[in-house]
Design a protein around this motif. Sequence first.
Motif, PDB file in Angstrom:
ATOM      1  N   ALA A   1       0.827  -1.207   0.000  1.00  0.00           N
ATOM      2  CA  ALA A   1       0.000   0.000   0.000  1.00  0.00           C
ATOM      3  C   ALA A   1       0.862   1.258   0.000  1.00  0.00           C
TER       4      ALA A   1
ATOM      5  N   PHE B   1       2.432   1.734  -3.378  1.00  0.00           N
ATOM      6  CA  PHE B   1       1.404   2.282  -4.273  1.00  0.00           C
ATOM      7  C   PHE B   1       1.237   3.780  -4.026  1.00  0.00           C
ATOM      8  N   ALA B   2       1.206   4.173  -2.762  1.00  0.00           N
ATOM      9  CA  ALA B   2       1.033   5.590  -2.429  1.00  0.00           C
ATOM     10  C   ALA B   2       2.184   6.427  -2.957  1.00  0.00           C
TER      11      ALA B   2
ATOM     12  N   ASN C   1       1.926   7.143  -6.551  1.00  0.00           N
ATOM     13  CA  ASN C   1       0.712   7.831  -6.993  1.00  0.00           C
ATOM     14  C   ASN C   1       0.385   9.027  -6.108  1.00  0.00           C
TER      15      ASN C   1
ATOM     16  N   GLN D   1      -2.469  11.536  -6.792  1.00  0.00           N
ATOM     17  CA  GLN D   1      -3.862  11.153  -6.564  1.00  0.00           C
ATOM     18  C   GLN D   1      -4.296  11.517  -5.138  1.00  0.00           C
TER      19      GLN D   1
ATOM     20  N   LEU E   1      -5.541   9.604  -2.876  1.00  0.00           N
ATOM     21  CA  LEU E   1      -5.086   8.529  -1.990  1.00  0.00           C
ATOM     22  C   LEU E   1      -5.968   8.399  -0.744  1.00  0.00           C
ATOM     23  N   SER E   2      -7.187   8.012  -0.958  1.00  0.00           N
ATOM     24  CA  SER E   2      -8.103   7.763   0.149  1.00  0.00           C
ATOM     25  C   SER E   2      -7.767   6.441   0.828  1.00  0.00           C
TER      26      SER E   2
ATOM     27  N   GLU F   1      -9.776   4.083   1.158  1.00  0.00           N
ATOM     28  CA  GLU F   1     -10.349   3.045   0.307  1.00  0.00           C
ATOM     29  C   GLU F   1      -9.374   2.618  -0.791  1.00  0.00           C
ATOM     30  N   GLN F   2      -8.675   3.594  -1.406  1.00  0.00           N
ATOM     31  CA  GLN F   2      -7.690   3.261  -2.442  1.00  0.00           C
ATOM     32  C   GLN F   2      -6.541   2.447  -1.873  1.00  0.00           C
ATOM     33  N   LEU F   3      -6.039   2.877  -0.726  1.00  0.00           N
ATOM     34  CA  LEU F   3      -4.912   2.177  -0.105  1.00  0.00           C
ATOM     35  C   LEU F   3      -5.323   0.779   0.336  1.00  0.00           C
TER      36      LEU F   3
ATOM     37  N   GLN G   1      -7.609  -1.046  -1.001  1.00  0.00           N
ATOM     38  CA  GLN G   1      -7.740  -1.873  -2.195  1.00  0.00           C
ATOM     39  C   GLN G   1      -6.383  -2.369  -2.661  1.00  0.00           C
ATOM     40  N   ALA G   2      -5.364  -1.495  -2.613  1.00  0.00           N
ATOM     41  CA  ALA G   2      -4.004  -1.895  -2.997  1.00  0.00           C
ATOM     42  C   ALA G   2      -3.477  -2.995  -2.084  1.00  0.00           C
TER      43      ALA G   2
END
Length: 312
Positions: free
Chosen positions: A211, A214-215, A218, A221, A223-224, A226-228, A230-231
């Motif tokens: 995560a 990914f952050a 990105n 973005q 970067l909520s 929820e996004q983290l 999901q990663a």
Amino acid sequence: MISIGIILFPGFQALSLATGTVFEYANLEVERQVYRVDLISEHGGPVSSSLGFAVQTRPFGSERYDTLLVVGDNDLAVGSVGLIDYLRRAPDFARRVASACTGSFHLAAAGLLDGRRATTHWYHAREFKQRYPQVPLDEDRIFTLDGPIWTSAGMTASIDLALALVEQDLGVEVTRQVARSLVVYHRRAGGQSQFSALLELDPKSDRIQTALAFARQNLRQPLSVEQLAQAAHLSPRQFSRLFRAETGQSPAKAIEHLRLEAARLMMESGWHSIDIVARDTGFADPERMRRAFLRAYGQPPQVIRRSLQLQS
């Protein structure tokens, strides 16, 4: 010819010898011998390194050097009387005096750092401040320059210091080519932190590491959570609980630290406007970035930028 004296002593950290390679490759780049590098020690002859192999050295003498650089060691060994006396007299016969890693302890013992800004390996910063409270220590710096005295942080930071010395002598383009030949980042700015935000977070599980990776890739973005999550292949609730357990921080605070680190690096490595830095690091607008800088550093981005430019 610019003469460099690299001062060794029993148990010196073997990686410190890499500083000599920077000067070697500067000679190769300009296709002539601009630098002459001498390995010197108190008594001369073979000097054992931290890895056990010995290096042949010349004894201290009356020779003048453009630059003297004392290396560090792994055990904070107290310098011999002869070593400290030689360093104490160094400004009389050397234009620049420098230290690599914990070599700053020897410069401080010789009184050369009194009242001057200096740095050292982060791991030994507390010990340094206890021993030498009269020295203003920048414990989170790659290297420092105060008048004719240069000091570097630990390990590979001595390469950054050597590159900075070459840049002062031969210019930025030669230094860039030397760095490329050595396959290292073109000299990190002196004000750059010794630490990495990801290393400080120190996540344990693959999911949180994924995560954060990914952050970092990105940052532009929002970067909520929820996004983290999901990663990391977790639910938002599981992710938030595991993230705090492993890092001691909320995801929002950790992402802010990653953005701050990226923003500082952009300001160190180029002349991007504050607007562009804020946009590219995900702060969305300069005011939001300014508030984050004030929380983290107590100063706005413009002041940090001026400080970094003065130190680099």
